[in-house]
Design a protein around this motif. Structure first.
Motif, mmCIF file in Angstrom:
data_model
loop_
_atom_site.group_PDB
_atom_site.id
_atom_site.type_symbol
_atom_site.label_atom_id
_atom_site.label_comp_id
_atom_site.label_asym_id
_atom_site.label_seq_id
_atom_site.Cartn_x
_atom_site.Cartn_y
_atom_site.Cartn_z
ATOM 1 N N ALA A 44 15.586 4.099 -8.319
ATOM 2 C CA ALA A 44 15.214 3.217 -7.212
ATOM 3 C C ALA A 44 13.729 3.342 -6.901
ATOM 4 O O ALA A 44 13.073 2.357 -6.554
ATOM 5 C CB ALA A 44 16.044 3.543 -5.974
ATOM 6 N N ALA A 45 13.166 4.517 -7.037
ATOM 7 C CA ALA A 45 11.730 4.701 -6.805
ATOM 8 C C ALA A 45 10.925 3.911 -7.840
ATOM 9 O O ALA A 45 9.928 3.268 -7.503
ATOM 10 C CB ALA A 45 11.356 6.182 -6.861
ATOM 11 N N LEU A 46 11.362 3.934 -9.095
ATOM 12 C CA LEU A 46 10.655 3.187 -10.144
ATOM 13 C C LEU A 46 10.817 1.682 -9.990
ATOM 14 O O LEU A 46 10.065 0.911 -10.576
ATOM 15 C CB LEU A 46 11.127 3.642 -11.527
ATOM 16 N N SER A 48 10.803 0.322 -6.874
ATOM 17 C CA SER A 48 10.394 0.104 -5.483
ATOM 18 C C SER A 48 9.274 -0.920 -5.371
ATOM 19 O O SER A 48 8.616 -1.280 -6.349
ATOM 20 C CB SER A 48 9.946 1.419 -4.855
ATOM 21 N N HIS A 49 9.045 -1.359 -4.150
ATOM 22 C CA HIS A 49 7.999 -2.335 -3.848
ATOM 23 C C HIS A 49 6.631 -1.828 -4.308
ATOM 24 O O HIS A 49 5.842 -2.579 -4.875
ATOM 25 C CB HIS A 49 7.998 -2.626 -2.352
ATOM 26 N N SER A 50 6.326 -0.567 -4.062
ATOM 27 C CA SER A 50 5.022 -0.009 -4.437
ATOM 28 C C SER A 50 4.789 -0.084 -5.936
ATOM 29 O O SER A 50 3.701 -0.445 -6.391
ATOM 30 C CB SER A 50 4.914 1.453 -3.977
ATOM 31 N N VAL A 51 5.800 0.253 -6.719
ATOM 32 C CA VAL A 51 5.656 0.225 -8.176
ATOM 33 C C VAL A 51 5.561 -1.219 -8.670
ATOM 34 O O VAL A 51 4.720 -1.543 -9.513
ATOM 35 C CB VAL A 51 6.821 0.972 -8.856
ATOM 36 N N ARG A 52 6.392 -2.103 -8.135
ATOM 37 C CA ARG A 52 6.335 -3.508 -8.557
ATOM 38 C C ARG A 52 5.000 -4.146 -8.195
ATOM 39 O O ARG A 52 4.472 -4.970 -8.932
ATOM 40 C CB ARG A 52 7.502 -4.300 -7.956
ATOM 41 N N TRP A 53 4.436 -3.766 -7.045
ATOM 42 C CA TRP A 53 3.130 -4.284 -6.630
ATOM 43 C C TRP A 53 2.062 -3.889 -7.654
ATOM 44 O O TRP A 53 1.209 -4.691 -8.012
ATOM 45 C CB TRP A 53 2.784 -3.736 -5.244
ATOM 46 N N ASP A 54 2.116 -2.649 -8.131
ATOM 47 C CA ASP A 54 1.107 -2.170 -9.074
ATOM 48 C C ASP A 54 1.222 -2.837 -10.436
ATOM 49 O O ASP A 54 0.258 -2.825 -11.211
ATOM 50 C CB ASP A 54 1.207 -0.656 -9.229
ATOM 51 N N GLU A 62 5.726 6.370 -15.130
ATOM 52 C CA GLU A 62 6.840 7.202 -15.569
ATOM 53 C C GLU A 62 6.949 8.394 -14.620
ATOM 54 O O GLU A 62 5.968 8.798 -13.991
ATOM 55 C CB GLU A 62 6.670 7.654 -17.014
ATOM 56 N N PHE A 63 8.147 8.923 -14.524
ATOM 57 C CA PHE A 63 8.456 10.025 -13.620
ATOM 58 C C PHE A 63 7.885 11.327 -14.170
ATOM 59 O O PHE A 63 8.044 11.630 -15.344
ATOM 60 C CB PHE A 63 9.969 10.119 -13.448
#
Length: 138
Positions: A44-46, A48-54, A62-63
């Motif tokens: 879910a973190a990968l 997330s809005h922040s990752v999709r924005w980037d 990657e984790f």
């Protein structure tokens, strides 16, 4: 009519909507409690809005590892897979209700909030100004 404790009659039209609202709130809290108990996740973190924005900046992540902050909140440490090795730290916050602000909407449930904005900007700017950079110009 339904009698109440004070001996006055209460119209059924007032009781029925109250019961429906109470039932809907119970269902909502049950769903939210299930989500809360499931806990945060790397997947879910990968997503997330922040990752999709980037992704708009040409970055994917990657984790690396997981830890907790001083408040006990889970943090996921990610690094960009493209050049620059740009670090991204997402802190997991649980919201019981939707949060609306002027420029931002956060739905109820687990939210993954960027917690290293200054470090990220410095790393991104260094990568973007490097001679080998061939990503999008923003």
């Amino acid at each position: 009519m339904v009698a109440n404790d004070a001996g006055r009659d209460v119209p059924r039209a007032a009781v029925t909507p109250s019961l429906v609202v109470a039932a809907l709130m119970a269902v909502y809290l049950g769903v939210m409690m299930g989500s809360y108990l499931d806990g945060p996740s790397v997947g879910a973190a990968l997503d997330s809005h922040s990752v999709r924005w980037d992704e708009g900046y040409g970055l994917t992540y990657e984790f690396l590892y997981q830890d907790t902050d001083d408040a006990g909140q889970v943090r996921y440490h990610l690094v960009s897979t493209e050049g620059g090795n740009i670090p991204l730290v997402l802190t997991c916050e649980f919201r019981w209700v939707d949060n609306f602000s002027f420029f931002d909407y956060r739905p109820a449930g687990w939210n993954y909030v960027r917690s290293n904005s200054e470090e990220w900007i410095r790393a991104y700017e260094a990568w973007r100004s490097s001679p080998g950079y061939d990503g999008p110009i923003r």
